[in-house]
Design a protein around this motif. Structure first.
Motif, PDB file in Angstrom:
ATOM      1  N   ALA A 194       4.493  -0.377  11.602  1.00 18.62           N
ATOM      2  CA  ALA A 194       4.404  -1.839  11.577  1.00 18.62           C
ATOM      3  C   ALA A 194       5.776  -2.461  11.325  1.00 18.62           C
ATOM      4  O   ALA A 194       6.119  -3.488  11.924  1.00 18.62           O
ATOM      5  CB  ALA A 194       3.410  -2.283  10.498  1.00 18.62           C
ATOM      6  N   HIS A 195       6.562  -1.852  10.444  1.00 12.46           N
ATOM      7  CA  HIS A 195       7.915  -2.351  10.195  1.00 12.46           C
ATOM      8  C   HIS A 195       8.809  -2.176  11.421  1.00 12.46           C
ATOM      9  O   HIS A 195       9.639  -3.044  11.719  1.00 12.46           O
ATOM     10  CB  HIS A 195       8.527  -1.636   8.985  1.00 12.46           C
ATOM     11  CG  HIS A 195       8.055  -2.173   7.663  1.00 12.46           C
ATOM     12  ND1 HIS A 195       6.793  -1.925   7.180  1.00 12.46           N
ATOM     13  CD2 HIS A 195       8.678  -2.940   6.733  1.00 12.46           C
ATOM     14  CE1 HIS A 195       6.654  -2.521   5.997  1.00 12.46           C
ATOM     15  NE2 HIS A 195       7.785  -3.147   5.710  1.00 12.46           N
ATOM     16  N   THR A 196       8.634  -1.059  12.121  1.00  9.45           N
ATOM     17  CA  THR A 196       9.404  -0.840  13.347  1.00  9.45           C
ATOM     18  C   THR A 196       9.056  -1.906  14.384  1.00  9.45           C
ATOM     19  O   THR A 196       9.944  -2.511  15.004  1.00  9.45           O
ATOM     20  CB  THR A 196       9.122   0.560  13.919  1.00  9.45           C
ATOM     21  OG1 THR A 196       9.466   1.548  12.951  1.00  9.45           O
ATOM     22  CG2 THR A 196       9.918   0.799  15.197  1.00  9.45           C
ATOM     23  N   HIS A 197       7.769  -2.141  14.555  1.00  2.00           N
ATOM     24  CA  HIS A 197       7.322  -3.140  15.533  1.00  2.00           C
ATOM     25  C   HIS A 197       7.836  -4.524  15.152  1.00  2.00           C
ATOM     26  O   HIS A 197       8.310  -5.287  16.013  1.00  2.00           O
ATOM     27  CB  HIS A 197       5.794  -3.139  15.612  1.00  2.00           C
ATOM     28  CG  HIS A 197       5.235  -4.164  16.530  1.00  2.00           C
ATOM     29  ND1 HIS A 197       4.738  -5.381  16.099  1.00  2.00           N
ATOM     30  CD2 HIS A 197       5.125  -4.184  17.891  1.00  2.00           C
ATOM     31  CE1 HIS A 197       4.339  -6.087  17.133  1.00  2.00           C
ATOM     32  NE2 HIS A 197       4.545  -5.390  18.230  1.00  2.00           N
ATOM     33  N   TYR A 198       7.747  -4.860  13.874  1.00  2.00           N
ATOM     34  CA  TYR A 198       8.215  -6.169  13.414  1.00  2.00           C
ATOM     35  C   TYR A 198       9.705  -6.350  13.702  1.00  2.00           C
ATOM     36  O   TYR A 198      10.132  -7.401  14.205  1.00  2.00           O
ATOM     37  CB  TYR A 198       7.954  -6.309  11.915  1.00  2.00           C
ATOM     38  CG  TYR A 198       8.650  -7.490  11.268  1.00  2.00           C
ATOM     39  CD1 TYR A 198       8.140  -8.768  11.396  1.00  2.00           C
ATOM     40  CD2 TYR A 198       9.824  -7.312  10.544  1.00  2.00           C
ATOM     41  CE1 TYR A 198       8.771  -9.864  10.811  1.00  2.00           C
ATOM     42  CE2 TYR A 198      10.471  -8.396   9.951  1.00  2.00           C
ATOM     43  CZ  TYR A 198       9.945  -9.662  10.087  1.00  2.00           C
ATOM     44  OH  TYR A 198      10.582 -10.735   9.522  1.00  2.00           O
TER      45      TYR A 198
ATOM     46  N   ARG B 258       0.838   5.704   5.444  1.00  2.00           N
ATOM     47  CA  ARG B 258       2.275   5.409   5.344  1.00  2.00           C
ATOM     48  C   ARG B 258       2.911   5.289   6.729  1.00  2.00           C
ATOM     49  O   ARG B 258       3.741   4.416   6.965  1.00  2.00           O
ATOM     50  CB  ARG B 258       2.984   6.501   4.550  1.00  2.00           C
ATOM     51  CG  ARG B 258       2.845   6.359   3.054  1.00  2.00           C
ATOM     52  CD  ARG B 258       3.772   7.306   2.353  1.00  2.00           C
ATOM     53  NE  ARG B 258       3.570   7.296   0.916  1.00  2.00           N
ATOM     54  CZ  ARG B 258       4.038   8.211   0.093  1.00  2.00           C
ATOM     55  NH1 ARG B 258       4.743   9.226   0.569  1.00  2.00           N
ATOM     56  NH2 ARG B 258       3.823   8.144  -1.204  1.00  2.00           N
ATOM     57  N   GLN B 259       2.521   6.176   7.631  1.00  2.00           N
ATOM     58  CA  GLN B 259       3.091   6.103   8.975  1.00  2.00           C
ATOM     59  C   GLN B 259       2.703   4.798   9.653  1.00  2.00           C
ATOM     60  O   GLN B 259       3.507   4.215  10.393  1.00  2.00           O
ATOM     61  CB  GLN B 259       2.633   7.296   9.816  1.00  2.00           C
ATOM     62  CG  GLN B 259       3.359   7.410  11.156  1.00  2.00           C
ATOM     63  CD  GLN B 259       4.859   7.546  10.996  1.00  2.00           C
ATOM     64  OE1 GLN B 259       5.339   8.417  10.252  1.00  2.00           O
ATOM     65  NE2 GLN B 259       5.626   6.697  11.684  1.00  2.00           N
ATOM     66  N   GLU B 260       1.502   4.316   9.398  1.00  2.00           N
ATOM     67  CA  GLU B 260       1.093   3.022   9.952  1.00  2.00           C
ATOM     68  C   GLU B 260       1.995   1.903   9.432  1.00  2.00           C
ATOM     69  O   GLU B 260       2.382   0.992  10.180  1.00  2.00           O
ATOM     70  CB  GLU B 260      -0.366   2.734   9.581  1.00  2.00           C
ATOM     71  CG  GLU B 260      -1.379   3.634  10.263  1.00  2.00           C
ATOM     72  CD  GLU B 260      -2.786   3.380   9.753  1.00  2.00           C
ATOM     73  OE1 GLU B 260      -2.946   2.537   8.834  1.00  2.00           O
ATOM     74  OE2 GLU B 260      -3.729   4.028  10.252  1.00  2.00           O
TER      75      GLU B 260
ATOM     76  N   ASP C 198       0.813  -1.227   0.000  1.00  2.00           N
ATOM     77  CA  ASP C 198       0.000   0.000   0.000  1.00  2.00           C
ATOM     78  C   ASP C 198       0.843   1.271   0.000  1.00  2.00           C
ATOM     79  O   ASP C 198       0.325   2.348  -0.305  1.00  2.00           O
ATOM     80  CB  ASP C 198      -0.907   0.043   1.245  1.00  2.00           C
ATOM     81  CG  ASP C 198      -2.015  -0.990   1.200  1.00  2.00           C
ATOM     82  OD1 ASP C 198      -2.222  -1.588   0.131  1.00  2.00           O
ATOM     83  OD2 ASP C 198      -2.659  -1.204   2.250  1.00  2.00           O
ATOM     84  N   TYR C 199       2.088   1.161   0.376  1.00  2.40           N
ATOM     85  CA  TYR C 199       2.886   2.352   0.693  1.00  2.40           C
ATOM     86  C   TYR C 199       2.949   3.391  -0.430  1.00  2.40           C
ATOM     87  O   TYR C 199       2.762   4.593  -0.170  1.00  2.40           O
ATOM     88  CB  TYR C 199       4.296   1.932   1.104  1.00  2.40           C
ATOM     89  CG  TYR C 199       5.152   3.070   1.617  1.00  2.40           C
ATOM     90  CD1 TYR C 199       5.143   3.416   2.961  1.00  2.40           C
ATOM     91  CD2 TYR C 199       5.961   3.806   0.759  1.00  2.40           C
ATOM     92  CE1 TYR C 199       5.924   4.457   3.442  1.00  2.40           C
ATOM     93  CE2 TYR C 199       6.743   4.852   1.225  1.00  2.40           C
ATOM     94  CZ  TYR C 199       6.716   5.173   2.560  1.00  2.40           C
ATOM     95  OH  TYR C 199       7.484   6.217   3.015  1.00  2.40           O
ATOM     96  N   PRO C 200       3.217   3.021  -1.685  1.00  3.27           N
ATOM     97  CA  PRO C 200       3.417   4.063  -2.706  1.00  3.27           C
ATOM     98  C   PRO C 200       2.240   5.023  -2.853  1.00  3.27           C
ATOM     99  O   PRO C 200       2.431   6.234  -2.973  1.00  3.27           O
ATOM    100  CB  PRO C 200       3.650   3.258  -3.983  1.00  3.27           C
ATOM    101  CG  PRO C 200       4.209   1.961  -3.513  1.00  3.27           C
ATOM    102  CD  PRO C 200       3.485   1.674  -2.233  1.00  3.27           C
ATOM    103  N   GLU C 201       1.008   4.517  -2.868  1.00  2.00           N
ATOM    104  CA  GLU C 201      -0.158   5.370  -3.100  1.00  2.00           C
ATOM    105  C   GLU C 201      -0.870   5.767  -1.806  1.00  2.00           C
ATOM    106  O   GLU C 201      -1.895   6.454  -1.860  1.00  2.00           O
ATOM    107  CB  GLU C 201      -1.147   4.647  -4.015  1.00  2.00           C
ATOM    108  CG  GLU C 201      -0.589   4.347  -5.397  1.00  2.00           C
ATOM    109  CD  GLU C 201      -0.524   5.571  -6.299  1.00  2.00           C
ATOM    110  OE1 GLU C 201      -1.162   5.566  -7.352  1.00  2.00           O
ATOM    111  OE2 GLU C 201       0.188   6.538  -5.938  1.00  2.00           O
ATOM    112  N   ALA C 202      -0.344   5.360  -0.672  1.00  4.77           N
ATOM    113  CA  ALA C 202      -1.015   5.650   0.597  1.00  4.77           C
ATOM    114  C   ALA C 202      -0.890   7.122   0.957  1.00  4.77           C
ATOM    115  O   ALA C 202       0.061   7.807   0.560  1.00  4.77           O
ATOM    116  CB  ALA C 202      -0.409   4.791   1.708  1.00  4.77           C
ATOM    117  N   ASP C 203      -1.874   7.620   1.738  1.00  2.00           N
ATOM    118  CA  ASP C 203      -1.735   8.976   2.264  1.00  2.00           C
ATOM    119  C   ASP C 203      -0.716   8.964   3.395  1.00  2.00           C
ATOM    120  O   ASP C 203      -0.210   7.909   3.802  1.00  2.00           O
ATOM    121  CB  ASP C 203      -3.085   9.541   2.711  1.00  2.00           C
ATOM    122  CG  ASP C 203      -3.756   8.728   3.820  1.00  2.00           C
ATOM    123  OD1 ASP C 203      -3.053   8.006   4.560  1.00  2.00           O
ATOM    124  OD2 ASP C 203      -4.997   8.826   3.957  1.00  2.00           O
TER     125      ASP C 203
END
Length: 670
Positions: free
Chosen positions: A336-340, A330-332, A321-326
Motif C-alpha cells: 500500500a505504501h509502494t502504491h501510494y 505486513r506485506q499488504e 497494524d504493522y508492528p503486530e501484523a503477521d
C-alpha cells in the motif's frame, strides 16, 4: 507490554511445525546468530567474525543494508562526534569512493557495495529469504530458532542455534518471539516524566488553518477525504498504541541517459490526493517541489526525497497494524505504501489540478536505471521508522537526551533531535470551524551528544540471557526518535557483537558482561581488527588543549559537546596536543564548524615533534555537505613518534573575522 498475543501465535506455529514434521531438520550451530542484514546486523556480524567467532547472518528479505542502502543517502547525523568505530569507518570508505575523507550523502548502490565489501573481507555469506517463526528457550537462554523460507513458507524449514543471538531487525520479531517485554506506540508523558511523548499537536509538517476535511466542503455527511481518520484528538501527552508514519526515501534521477519515466501504477486513484489539491489552493505562494518534499540532491544527479509539509511522502495513519501484523498483512501494508508513493509521483507529473510550476519541475525526474536493478528500480526498503521497542534492563528517555540523566554504561552515543513524524491525520474544531490537522510531529533539539546505556540493548535477566537488541532497543517513543539513526544503529550493532564475544569467552549471560572492559575494547579497538585507533583531541579535552587569549564557548553545533571561537582582535590561540603511542604516518585533520562572520582564512601551525609547519586554511575551500555543522580539513600526512611533543595550533593571526577551534584528528595512514 505487548508480547503475549504474538508470542502465543508463534508458539502455536512452533508446536504445529514440531508435531507435523516427519523428520526435524538438523540444528545449525554458531557462536553468534545475527538476525537482520540491515546496517546494525552487518556491523554486528562483521565484528563478531573479526573477533574469531562463527557467525550466521540471516535476512528475511533479499535486500542488504536496510535503510542505508534503501534510499536514505542523506544521512541523519546529528553530530559526527557520536559516530564511532566501524560506523565512522563506513562513511570513510564511502569517502574513498567519492574522493573525500568522509562522505555522508551517497547513492544506494555505492552503500550496498561498501557493506558487501565488509562481508566479503570477513567471509560472511548472507542467508537471504529466511524469516523467524519460532524460538525455543531453556532456563532463560535461547536454544533454537526456527526459520521458514520467506518466499515459500510451506517449504522446508531451518533450525539454527547460537551461544549469543542478536536481533538487529527494525521490527524486533525474534525479540518478541523470545518472550521479551516490549511496547508499541507512545507512552503517556506521565510514564517516564517526559514532555514530548504522547499526543502532540504541533506546527511541524502541518496543514494551515481552515482546510476543510469533507468531500463536500462544509458537509460532514459527505464523508471525510482520503487519508483522514475519524479518531478524536486526545489531550496532549496522552499515550496510545499508534506509531509514526512510514514512507519511502525516494531515489530519482534527472540524468536523461539514466532515467526511467514515472508511469501510472496499477490501480491509480487520483482521489487519494484531493486533500493535497486543497493544500495547493491554500498555499498559492508555494510553488516549488521543495515546499512539498525534502528534495535532497545526491551524487551523480540523484535524490534522497523525504517528507515535508502537511501532505507529502508520509502515508500518515496507514501503518498502525504493522508492528503486530503477521507477515502477509505486513506485506499488504508495504504494498500500500509502494502504491501510494508511486501514485503521488504520477499525480504530480500528470494531474491537471497540480499547479503548473510544480508539474514542470517534476517532468525532468524519473527512476534511475542503475539503482535497484533487481527490484524493478524501486526502493526495496520501506522506512519503518518505529515498530516495537524492547522494555529492557534500562529504558532510555527524554531525560537522557537532554542530559538530565547521564548513564555510566554508555557503549555508543546519539545526538539527533528528539524526532517523531506525524502519527495521525484528524479533524479538529478551531474558532467554530472544522479543519484537518496532522498530529504527532515532534522536532526538539538543542542538546549535545549523549551516551546510550548498554542495559538498553539487553532484556531483563528473567526474560532472556543471551539476546541483544540494537535496533528495536529499549527506549521511550520520544527518546527512540533521537536514537533511531542509521549511524547509531551501526554503532550499537558493533557494541552488541563485542559484548556477545565477551560473554561467550567468559561464559556469561549478557547481563553479566563487564561493561568497563567492553567500553575499553570499543575505545582501543574501534575497527575490531587490532589496528591503531584514531587520536582525537577535542576542545573539551582540557588536559590536552591549552588556550591563550579570549575564546568563547558555543554549546550547540560543532564537533562534540562544544566548540570555541574568537574574533580577530587580540592574540588568541588554541593548541591541541595528542598522545602518540604508536609510531607511524598519520593524516592530520582540523574540524571547521560553521560560524557567523567567519574569517576568510585561519592560520595554523602543525608541530610533528621535530619541526613546525605553517599553513593557512581558506574558508572558501571548506565545503560542508549534508546534515552537519562542519567539515574535516586535511592538513597533510606526517610521521609521528612517541615521546615527542606534536601539536596543532589554531590562532587568529591575520584573521578578518571569527576563528574556530573545535577538534583535531590524527588518523593512521593504512
Amino acid at each position: 507490554m505487548k508480547n503475549v498475543f504474538v508470542s502465543l501465535c508463534f508458539v502455536f506455529v512452533w508446536l504445529t511445525f514440531s508435531c507435523s514434521t516427519e523428520k526435524e531438520p538438523e540444528v545449525e550451530s554458531y557462536d553468534v546468530v545475527v538476525y537482520g542484514a540491515n546496517s546494525a546486523g552487518i556491523m554486528a556480524a562483521y565484528t563478531a567474525k573479526t573477533m574469531g567467532k562463527s557467525v550466521v547472518l540471516i535476512e528475511p528479505s533479499h535486500h542488504l543494508g536496510g535503510l542505508t542502502t534503501g534510499g536514505l543517502g542523506y544521512t541523519d547525523i546529528g553530530n559526527k562526534y557520536a559516530v564511532t568505530g566501524l560506523s565512522r569507518d563506513f562513511y570513510r570508505r564511502l569517502g574513498d569512493h567519492y574522493g573525500k575523507f568522509e562522505q555522508w550523502i551517497f547513492e544506494p548502490s555505492v552503500a550496498k557495495k561498501t557493506f558487501q565489501d565488509y562481508l566479503d573481507r570477513a567471509g560472511i555469506e548472507v542467508q537471504y529469504d529466511y524469516r523467524v517463526i519460532g524460538v525455543d528457550k531453556e532456563d532463560g537462554f535461547i536454544k533454537e530458532i526456527a526459520l521458514e523460507k520467506s518466499s515459500n513458507p510451506s517449504g522446508d524449514h531451518r533450525m539454527v542455534s547460537g551461544k549469543m543471538v542478536i536481533d538487529a531487525t527494525y521490527e524486533g520479531d525474534l525479540m518478541a518471539l523470545s518472550g521479551v517485554s516490549y511496547t508499541i506506540g507512545r507512552e503517556a508523558n506521565s510514564v517516564y516524566g517526559e514532555t514530548y511523548n504522547g499526543v502532540q499537536l504541533m506546527n511541524g509538517h502541518q496543514f494551515p488553518d481552515g482546510i476543510d476535511p469533507y468531500k463536500t466542503p462544509g458537509d460532514p455527511s459527505s464523508g471525510l477525504l482520503w487519508g483522514i481518520s475519524e479518531d478524536e484528538l486526545q489531550p496532549d501527552g496522552t499515550g496510545d498504541d499508534k506509531i509514526q508514519a512510514y514512507n519511502y526515501r525516494i531515489c530519482l534521477t534527472n540524468d536523461p541517459a539514466n532515467r526511467i519515466e514515472i508511469t501510472e501504477p496499477e490501480g491509480y486513484d487520483p482521489s487519494m490526493f484531493d486533500l493535497l489539491v486543497r493544500l495547493f489552493e491554500a498555499q498559492p505562494d508555494r510553488r516549488s517541489l521543495g515546499n512539498y518534499f525534502i528534495w535532497s540532491h545526491m551524487p551523480n544527479n540523484k535524490t534522497d526525497i523525504n517528507n515535508r509539509g502537511g501532505f507529502s511522502t508520509d502515508m500518515i495513519g496507514m501503518n498502525h497494524d504493522y508492528p503486530e501484523a503477521d507477515y502477509e498483512r505486513r506485506q499488504e501494508i508495504i504494498d500500500a505504501h509502494t502504491h501510494y508513493t508511486k501514485s503521488l509521483l504520477y499525480f504530480y507529473k500528470t494531474d491537471p489540478r497540480v499547479p503548473e510550476e510544480l508539474q514542470e519541475q517534476i517532468q525532468e525526474w524519473g527512476y534511475p536505471k542503475d539503482e535497484y536493478v533487481d527490484n524493478d528500480h524501486w526502493i526495496p526498503q520501506l522506512y519503518v521508522r518505529e515498530v516495537r521497542r524492547m522494555i529492557g534492563e534500562y529504558v532510555m528517555t527524554q531525560a537522557n537526551c537532554v542530559g538530565e540523566e547521564v548513564v555510566e554504561d554508555g557503549i555508543g552515543m546519539a545526538a539527533y533531535t528528539m524526532d517523531s513524524h506525524n502519527i495521525q491525520r484528524i479533524v479538529i474544531e478551531k474558532d467554530g470551524k472544522k479543519m484537518v490537522k496532522n498530529e504527532g510531529n515532534v522536532e526538539i533539539g538543542g542538546f549535545g551528544p549523549y551516551p546510550i546505556a548498554y542495559r538498553s540493548l539487553i532484556p531483563k535477566s528473567e526474560e532472556a540471557k543471551n539476546l541483544f537488541v540494537p535496533a528495536a532497543m529499549s527506549a521511550s517513543h520520544i527518546a527512540f526518535g533521537s536514537i533511531r539513526m542509521e549511524p547509531v544503529f551501526m554503532v550499537l550493532g558493533q557494541s552488541a557483537a563485542v559484548a556477545a564475544s565477551m560473554a561467550i569467552d567468559g561464559g556469561h549471560a549478557v547481563q553479566e558482561v563487564d561493561v568497563t572492559a567492553l567500553q575499553e575494547e570499543l575505545k582501543s579497538n574501534p575497527l575490531a581488527d587490532g589496528s591503531t585507533a584514531d587520536i582525537l583531541v577535542d576542545n573539551d579535552d582540557e588536559a590536552q588543549v591549552s588556550l591563550s587569549g579570549d575564546w568563547e564557548k558555543m554549546s550547540r553545533g560543532g564537533y562534540g559537546p562544544s566548540f570555541l571561537f574568537a574574533g580577530s582582535a587580540g592574540n588568541n590561540s588554541a593548541r591541541f596536543s595528542p598522545i602518540i603511542e604508536d609510531a607511524g604516518k598519520y593524516g592530520v585533520y582540523v574540524y571547521f564548524s560553521r560560524v557567523a562572520d567567519a574569517s576568510s582564512q585561519t592560520y595554523i601551525v602543525l608541530g610533528d615533534g621535530f619541526e613546525e609547519h605553517e599553513m593557512v586554511i581558506r574558508e572558501e575551500d571548506v565545503r560542508v555537505e549534508g546534515q552537519t555543522s562542519g567539515e574535516w580539513v586535511h592538513l597533510g600526512d606526517f610521521d609521528f613518534k612517541p615521546d615527542t611533543s606534536p601539536f596543532v595550533e589554531v590562532s587568529n593571526k591575520n584573521a578578518d573575522g571569527n576563528v574556530v577551534a573545535d577538534a583535531v584528528l590524527w588518523v593512521p595512514v593504512r
